[in-house]
Design a protein around this motif. Structure first.
Motif, mmCIF file in Angstrom:
data_model
loop_
_atom_site.group_PDB
_atom_site.id
_atom_site.type_symbol
_atom_site.label_atom_id
_atom_site.label_comp_id
_atom_site.label_asym_id
_atom_site.label_seq_id
_atom_site.Cartn_x
_atom_site.Cartn_y
_atom_site.Cartn_z
ATOM 1 N N LYS A 53 12.149 -19.751 6.543
ATOM 2 C CA LYS A 53 12.768 -18.993 5.400
ATOM 3 C C LYS A 53 12.907 -17.466 6.073
ATOM 4 O O LYS A 53 12.499 -17.085 7.105
ATOM 5 N N SER A 54 13.833 -16.701 5.364
ATOM 6 C CA SER A 54 14.127 -15.335 6.060
ATOM 7 C C SER A 54 12.989 -14.530 5.492
ATOM 8 O O SER A 54 12.440 -14.644 4.729
ATOM 9 N N TRP A 55 12.862 -13.388 6.385
ATOM 10 C CA TRP A 55 12.010 -12.519 5.966
ATOM 11 C C TRP A 55 13.183 -10.959 5.892
ATOM 12 O O TRP A 55 13.927 -11.000 6.608
ATOM 13 N N TYR A 56 12.348 -10.092 5.334
ATOM 14 C CA TYR A 56 12.945 -8.925 4.831
ATOM 15 C C TYR A 56 12.291 -7.766 5.226
ATOM 16 O O TYR A 56 10.944 -7.508 4.916
ATOM 17 N N VAL A 57 12.874 -6.459 5.618
ATOM 18 C CA VAL A 57 12.209 -5.500 5.896
ATOM 19 C C VAL A 57 12.909 -4.457 4.737
ATOM 20 O O VAL A 57 14.167 -4.492 4.597
ATOM 21 N N TYR A 58 12.199 -3.771 3.908
ATOM 22 C CA TYR A 58 12.609 -3.001 2.958
ATOM 23 C C TYR A 58 11.856 -1.432 3.040
ATOM 24 O O TYR A 58 10.856 -1.380 3.476
ATOM 25 N N ILE A 59 12.729 -0.643 2.448
ATOM 26 C CA ILE A 59 12.451 0.796 2.316
ATOM 27 C C ILE A 59 12.133 1.159 0.752
ATOM 28 O O ILE A 59 13.265 0.823 0.138
ATOM 29 N N LEU A 60 11.398 1.669 0.276
ATOM 30 C CA LEU A 60 11.027 2.131 -0.937
ATOM 31 C C LEU A 60 11.038 3.530 -1.117
ATOM 32 O O LEU A 60 10.490 4.272 -0.237
ATOM 33 N N LEU A 61 11.466 4.177 -2.305
ATOM 34 C CA LEU A 61 11.380 5.538 -2.466
ATOM 35 C C LEU A 61 10.398 5.668 -3.300
ATOM 36 O O LEU A 61 10.399 5.262 -4.451
ATOM 37 N N CYS A 62 9.296 6.552 -3.040
ATOM 38 C CA CYS A 62 8.220 6.865 -3.755
ATOM 39 C C CYS A 62 8.590 8.242 -4.673
ATOM 40 O O CYS A 62 9.314 9.000 -4.309
ATOM 41 N N GLY A 63 7.831 8.092 -5.591
ATOM 42 C CA GLY A 63 8.018 9.337 -6.816
ATOM 43 C C GLY A 63 7.649 10.725 -6.133
ATOM 44 O O GLY A 63 8.348 11.438 -6.622
ATOM 45 N N ASP A 64 7.073 10.806 -5.133
ATOM 46 C CA ASP A 64 6.867 12.084 -4.633
ATOM 47 C C ASP A 64 7.820 12.399 -3.417
ATOM 48 O O ASP A 64 7.891 13.356 -2.586
ATOM 49 N N GLY A 65 8.831 11.573 -3.356
ATOM 50 C CA GLY A 65 10.037 11.647 -2.210
ATOM 51 C C GLY A 65 9.704 11.017 -1.012
ATOM 52 O O GLY A 65 10.628 11.203 -0.082
ATOM 53 N N SER A 66 8.634 10.392 -0.639
ATOM 54 C CA SER A 66 8.391 9.645 0.607
ATOM 55 C C SER A 66 8.858 8.400 0.471
ATOM 56 O O SER A 66 9.119 7.703 -0.444
#
Length: 83
Positions: A3-16
């Motif tokens: 199966k494929s794997w994914y790298v993801y980026i989240l924006l947090c509420g504090d801007g990080s």
């Protein structure tokens, strides 16, 4: 069949930004939103998914996650905008 794997980026509420890996992006995002994900994202909501990259296996995903985590916030922002 692998199966494929994914790298993801989240924006947090504090801007990080938070960078992680998973095999199911939507499930992982819901886990983060429920406060059951990474310790870093707890209490930093709302969380917004900004970036997803597909990798062929866990090893490659871990390597890519590490490289992204080494980037400055400015470079991460450029990566996100490049999509």
């Amino acid at each position: 069949m692998s199966k494929s794997w994914y790298v993801y980026i989240l924006l947090c509420g504090d801007g990080s930004y938070y960078t992680g890996i998973t095999t199911d992006v939507q499930r992982r995002l819901e886990t983060h939103k429920k406060g059951k994900g990474a310790k870093y994202t707890r209490g930093r909501g709302p969380l917004t998914l900004l970036y997803v990259e597909t990798l062929p296996n866990k090893s490659e995903a871990l390597k890519r996650e590490y490289r992204i985590k080494q980037l400055s916030k400015k470079k991460k922002t450029e990566l996100i905008k490049s999509v």
